[in-house]
Design a protein around this motif. Structure first.
Motif, PDB file in Angstrom:
ATOM      1  N   THR A  29       0.728  -1.572  -0.216  1.00 18.20           N
ATOM      2  CA  THR A  29      -0.080  -0.021   0.113  1.00 18.20           C
ATOM      3  C   THR A  29       1.176   0.899  -0.244  1.00 18.20           C
ATOM      4  OG1 THR A  29      -1.539  -0.875   0.744  1.00 18.20           O
ATOM      5  CG2 THR A  29      -2.435   1.321   1.606  1.00 18.20           C
ATOM      6  N   VAL A  30       2.431   1.041   1.016  1.00 20.37           N
ATOM      7  CA  VAL A  30       2.522   2.668   0.967  1.00 20.37           C
ATOM      8  C   VAL A  30       3.505   2.936   0.131  1.00 20.37           C
ATOM      9  CG1 VAL A  30       4.591   3.423   2.770  1.00 20.37           C
ATOM     10  CG2 VAL A  30       2.379   2.632   3.187  1.00 20.37           C
ATOM     11  N   TYR A  31       3.776   1.546  -0.842  1.00 19.24           N
ATOM     12  CA  TYR A  31       5.876   1.877  -1.152  1.00 19.24           C
ATOM     13  C   TYR A  31       5.067   2.845  -2.922  1.00 19.24           C
ATOM     14  CZ  TYR A  31       9.349   0.542  -4.703  1.00 19.24           C
ATOM     15  OH  TYR A  31      10.366   1.319  -5.046  1.00 19.24           O
ATOM     16  N   TYR A  35       7.392   5.225  -3.863  1.00 16.24           N
ATOM     17  CA  TYR A  35       8.432   4.823  -4.808  1.00 16.24           C
ATOM     18  C   TYR A  35       8.211   6.858  -6.049  1.00 16.24           C
ATOM     19  CZ  TYR A  35       9.032   4.098  -9.893  1.00 16.24           C
ATOM     20  OH  TYR A  35      10.030   3.763 -11.298  1.00 16.24           O
ATOM     21  N   VAL A  36       6.145   7.661  -6.108  1.00 11.89           N
ATOM     22  CA  VAL A  36       6.579   8.969  -6.149  1.00 11.89           C
ATOM     23  C   VAL A  36       7.237   9.909  -5.893  1.00 11.89           C
ATOM     24  CG1 VAL A  36       4.027  10.849  -6.884  1.00 11.89           C
ATOM     25  CG2 VAL A  36       4.041   7.743  -7.416  1.00 11.89           C
ATOM     26  N   VAL A  37       7.221   9.909  -4.721  1.00  9.25           N
ATOM     27  CA  VAL A  37       7.650  11.108  -3.653  1.00  9.25           C
ATOM     28  C   VAL A  37       8.814  10.679  -4.578  1.00  9.25           C
ATOM     29  CG1 VAL A  37       8.321  12.177  -1.810  1.00  9.25           C
ATOM     30  CG2 VAL A  37       5.734  11.294  -1.693  1.00  9.25           C
ATOM     31  N   VAL A  38       9.894   9.555  -4.043  1.00 11.96           N
ATOM     32  CA  VAL A  38      11.265   9.345  -4.176  1.00 11.96           C
ATOM     33  C   VAL A  38      11.301  10.302  -5.372  1.00 11.96           C
ATOM     34  CG1 VAL A  38      13.054   8.101  -4.689  1.00 11.96           C
ATOM     35  CG2 VAL A  38      11.755   8.484  -2.926  1.00 11.96           C
ATOM     36  N   ASN A  39      11.424  10.270  -7.037  1.00 10.32           N
ATOM     37  CA  ASN A  39      11.131   9.768  -8.061  1.00 10.32           C
ATOM     38  C   ASN A  39      10.407  11.754  -8.654  1.00 10.32           C
ATOM     39  OD1 ASN A  39      11.748   7.398 -10.847  1.00 10.32           O
ATOM     40  ND2 ASN A  39      10.513   7.142  -8.003  1.00 10.32           N
ATOM     41  N   ALA A  40       9.412  12.123  -7.565  1.00  8.66           N
ATOM     42  CA  ALA A  40       9.480  13.436  -7.572  1.00  8.66           C
ATOM     43  C   ALA A  40      10.514  14.398  -7.481  1.00  8.66           C
ATOM     44  CB  ALA A  40       7.968  13.477  -7.186  1.00  8.66           C
ATOM     45  N   PHE A  41      11.550  14.178  -6.799  1.00 14.76           N
ATOM     46  CA  PHE A  41      12.599  14.673  -5.711  1.00 14.76           C
ATOM     47  C   PHE A  41      13.713  14.297  -6.582  1.00 14.76           C
ATOM     48  CE2 PHE A  41       9.748  15.664  -2.571  1.00 14.76           C
ATOM     49  CZ  PHE A  41       9.086  16.921  -1.775  1.00 14.76           C
ATOM     50  N   MET A  48      15.367   9.725 -16.020  1.00 16.09           N
ATOM     51  CA  MET A  48      15.215   8.728 -17.059  1.00 16.09           C
ATOM     52  C   MET A  48      16.010   7.579 -17.190  1.00 16.09           C
ATOM     53  SD  MET A  48      14.202  11.745 -19.679  1.00 16.09           S
ATOM     54  CE  MET A  48      13.435  10.256 -20.697  1.00 16.09           C
ATOM     55  N   ARG A  49      16.926   7.697 -16.823  1.00 13.39           N
ATOM     56  CA  ARG A  49      17.637   6.138 -16.612  1.00 13.39           C
ATOM     57  C   ARG A  49      17.468   5.313 -15.820  1.00 13.39           C
ATOM     58  NH1 ARG A  49      23.095   8.577 -13.834  1.00 13.39           N
ATOM     59  NH2 ARG A  49      22.815   6.026 -13.954  1.00 13.39           N
ATOM     60  N   GLY A  50      16.008   5.302 -14.981  1.00 12.54           N
ATOM     61  CA  GLY A  50      15.723   4.047 -14.087  1.00 12.54           C
ATOM     62  C   GLY A  50      16.636   3.811 -13.306  1.00 12.54           C
ATOM     63  N   GLY A  51      16.021   2.639 -12.123  1.00 14.82           N
ATOM     64  CA  GLY A  51      16.798   2.565 -11.178  1.00 14.82           C
ATOM     65  C   GLY A  51      16.400   3.355  -9.492  1.00 14.82           C
ATOM     66  N   ILE A  52      15.814   4.216  -9.388  1.00 13.29           N
ATOM     67  CA  ILE A  52      15.407   5.123  -8.789  1.00 13.29           C
ATOM     68  C   ILE A  52      13.560   4.160  -7.285  1.00 13.29           C
ATOM     69  CG2 ILE A  52      14.928   6.763  -7.549  1.00 13.29           C
ATOM     70  CD1 ILE A  52      15.799   7.933 -10.014  1.00 13.29           C
ATOM     71  N   TYR A  53      14.255   3.110  -6.444  1.00 17.71           N
ATOM     72  CA  TYR A  53      13.332   2.869  -5.787  1.00 17.71           C
ATOM     73  C   TYR A  53      13.335   2.854  -4.305  1.00 17.71           C
ATOM     74  CZ  TYR A  53      14.603  -0.611  -9.250  1.00 17.71           C
ATOM     75  OH  TYR A  53      14.314  -1.235 -11.256  1.00 17.71           O
ATOM     76  N   TRP A  54      14.343   3.561  -3.554  1.00 17.57           N
ATOM     77  CA  TRP A  54      14.460   3.546  -2.470  1.00 17.57           C
ATOM     78  C   TRP A  54      14.718   6.088  -2.275  1.00 17.57           C
ATOM     79  CZ3 TRP A  54      11.655  -0.472  -0.119  1.00 17.57           C
ATOM     80  CH2 TRP A  54      11.928  -1.326  -0.700  1.00 17.57           C
ATOM     81  N   TRP A  55      15.819   5.958  -2.660  1.00 14.98           N
ATOM     82  CA  TRP A  55      16.260   7.263  -2.627  1.00 14.98           C
ATOM     83  C   TRP A  55      16.575   8.084  -3.889  1.00 14.98           C
ATOM     84  CZ3 TRP A  55      15.101   7.642   2.342  1.00 14.98           C
ATOM     85  CH2 TRP A  55      15.267   6.724   3.420  1.00 14.98           C
ATOM     86  N   PRO A  56      16.226   9.141  -3.623  1.00 19.10           N
ATOM     87  CA  PRO A  56      16.610   9.996  -4.563  1.00 19.10           C
ATOM     88  C   PRO A  56      18.338   9.583  -4.721  1.00 19.10           C
ATOM     89  CG  PRO A  56      14.719  11.232  -3.312  1.00 19.10           C
ATOM     90  CD  PRO A  56      15.822   9.726  -2.954  1.00 19.10           C
ATOM     91  N   ARG A  57      18.270   9.649  -5.922  1.00 17.81           N
ATOM     92  CA  ARG A  57      19.718   9.309  -7.352  1.00 17.81           C
ATOM     93  C   ARG A  57      20.161  10.825  -6.921  1.00 17.81           C
ATOM     94  NH1 ARG A  57      19.756   5.423 -10.621  1.00 17.81           N
ATOM     95  NH2 ARG A  57      18.739   6.805 -12.324  1.00 17.81           N
ATOM     96  N   ALA A  58      19.363  11.894  -7.568  1.00 15.02           N
ATOM     97  CA  ALA A  58      19.939  12.796  -7.732  1.00 15.02           C
ATOM     98  C   ALA A  58      19.451  13.885  -7.140  1.00 15.02           C
ATOM     99  CB  ALA A  58      20.569  13.167  -9.095  1.00 15.02           C
ATOM    100  N   PHE A  59      19.560  14.413  -5.507  1.00 15.29           N
ATOM    101  CA  PHE A  59      17.741  15.237  -5.406  1.00 15.29           C
ATOM    102  C   PHE A  59      17.945  16.561  -6.347  1.00 15.29           C
ATOM    103  CE2 PHE A  59      16.581  18.482  -2.580  1.00 15.29           C
ATOM    104  CZ  PHE A  59      15.081  17.730  -1.009  1.00 15.29           C
ATOM    105  N   ALA A 264       5.747  14.706  -9.966  1.00 17.22           N
ATOM    106  CA  ALA A 264       5.451  16.496  -7.853  1.00 17.22           C
ATOM    107  C   ALA A 264       4.590  16.777  -8.322  1.00 17.22           C
ATOM    108  CB  ALA A 264       7.153  17.774  -9.055  1.00 17.22           C
ATOM    109  N   THR A 265       3.471  16.787 -10.311  1.00 23.86           N
ATOM    110  CA  THR A 265       2.490  17.530  -9.312  1.00 23.86           C
ATOM    111  C   THR A 265       1.445  16.016  -8.600  1.00 23.86           C
ATOM    112  OG1 THR A 265       2.734  18.426 -11.431  1.00 23.86           O
ATOM    113  CG2 THR A 265      -0.176  18.133 -10.492  1.00 23.86           C
ATOM    114  N   MET A 266       1.222  15.190  -8.702  1.00 26.87           N
ATOM    115  CA  MET A 266       1.462  14.504  -7.962  1.00 26.87           C
ATOM    116  C   MET A 266       1.267  14.289  -6.054  1.00 26.87           C
ATOM    117  SD  MET A 266       1.231  10.976 -10.032  1.00 26.87           S
ATOM    118  CE  MET A 266       0.935  10.454 -11.329  1.00 26.87           C
ATOM    119  N   VAL A 267       2.402  14.936  -5.885  1.00 26.86           N
ATOM    120  CA  VAL A 267       3.017  15.035  -4.631  1.00 26.86           C
ATOM    121  C   VAL A 267       2.284  16.218  -4.301  1.00 26.86           C
ATOM    122  CG1 VAL A 267       4.618  15.914  -3.183  1.00 26.86           C
ATOM    123  CG2 VAL A 267       4.752  14.390  -4.835  1.00 26.86           C
ATOM    124  N   VAL A 268       2.138  17.493  -4.864  1.00 28.96           N
ATOM    125  CA  VAL A 268       1.758  18.873  -4.259  1.00 28.96           C
ATOM    126  C   VAL A 268      -0.008  18.340  -4.333  1.00 28.96           C
ATOM    127  CG1 VAL A 268       1.371  20.969  -5.441  1.00 28.96           C
ATOM    128  CG2 VAL A 268       3.938  20.051  -5.131  1.00 28.96           C
TER     129      VAL A 268
END
Length: 295
Positions: A29-31, A35-41, A48-59, A264-268
């Motif tokens: 339910t939570v993940y 996932y949306v929040v991490v990719n938004a930040f 676009m390279r993918g592979g982001i699952y838990w933390w922002p790779r380039a904040f 980002a719009t989803m998060v806002v």
């Protein structure tokens, strides 16, 4: 003196399995939200390279800056706040007044009214008749289309009615002896002692008003009157994200993509109600328990 009952091995295994299954359900339910929040930040181009699952790779906050730079989202946010506040107040007031009238034994024909109201919980006229009625009443492309059709709910009336029936008759009878009228009794006695159910219904309808995108999509063509959830629908389902990218002033360096703008719009749009909901969730339980016990 109390003694703890020793659990059998089978009960202990059941508890462990039950706990594990609940953790799995919570994760599923939570993940997706995480996932949306991490990719938004994250930086849009890097994401676009993918592979982001838990933390922002380039904040990066460039996607959020672009979202807030758009005048459309701020207008939509204002419409949403206005319709949530006004719609909730009007809904609670109108539904409570009808429920109070139906709770009075001297009301003629209240059994018939309850039957007619119950039927509306299971059958409706459908979208096309509702649209034609809304059009003929002159509510298309008008702010009141968010307020008037949602002023009454028979389900919420039942919750109000269950609470009002438990109010001691002595309170209202004493007020009547003192010369108080129906409106005076309702606003000075019934509503003050019914604040738990008022808070419950306000939460029910407030969440509905905030999350409602369908009304703005069907009945409102003017983009300046569409709420934030309808705006989110347009960003996700249409080309609005590309239009937002095109509106970035020249010379501004930003690594933003249409996908990062959507996230980002989803998060806002969902953050306000997500932060408020945990503090008010207890009222949902109270709302369902109201009228179920007497003592």
């Amino acid at each position: 003196m109390f003694t703890l009952k020793r659990r059998s091995p089978g009960e202990a295994v059941f508890d462990w399995i039950n706990g594990f299954l609940m953790l799995v359900i919570c994760f599923l339910t939570v993940y997706p939200i995480w996932y949306v929040v991490v990719n938004a930040f994250n930086d849009g181009t890097d994401a676009m390279r993918g592979g982001i699952y838990w933390w922002p790779r380039a904040f990066s906050l460039d996607s959020f800056r672009t979202v807030f730079r758009s005048s459309g989202i701020m207008t939509a946010m204002g419409i949403t706040v206005a319709k949530t506040v006004v719609g909730t107040v009007m809904h609670v007031l109108f539904t409570a007044m009808v429920a109070y009238a139906l709770s009075r034994k001297e009301l003629i024909g209240r059994r018939l009214y309850m039957i007619l109201g119950t039927v509306t919980m299971f059958f409706s006229g459908g979208l096309i008749p509702t649209f034609l009625l809304t059009r003929d009443l002159g509510m298309l492309d008008h702010f009141i289309v968010y307020i008037v059709p949602a002023m009454f709910s028979f389900f919420d009336l039942i919750i109000f009615l269950s609470f009002f029936r438990d109010i001691p008759e002595g309170l209202t009878e004493a007020a009547e002896i003192d010369g108080a009228g129906d409106f005076s009794i309702f606003f000075r006695i019934v509503i003050p002692v019914s604040m738990p159910v008022v808070a419950t219904i306000a939460l029910f309808h407030g969440v509905y008003q905030w999350n409602d995108y369908f009304t703005g999509m069907i009945y409102v063509n003017n983009t300046d009157l569409q709420p934030i959830q309808t705006y989110l629908y347009r960003v996700v389902a249409q080309a609005s994200s590309n239009q937002m990218l095109a509106a970035i002033p020249s010379g501004v360096t930003t690594n933003v993509t249409s996908q990062s703008l959507k996230l980002a719009t989803m998060v806002v749009t969902t953050a306000p109600i997500v932060f408020v909901y945990p503090f008010l969730q207890k009222y949902f339980v109270k709302g369902f328990m109201i009228g179920s016990l007497k003592g």
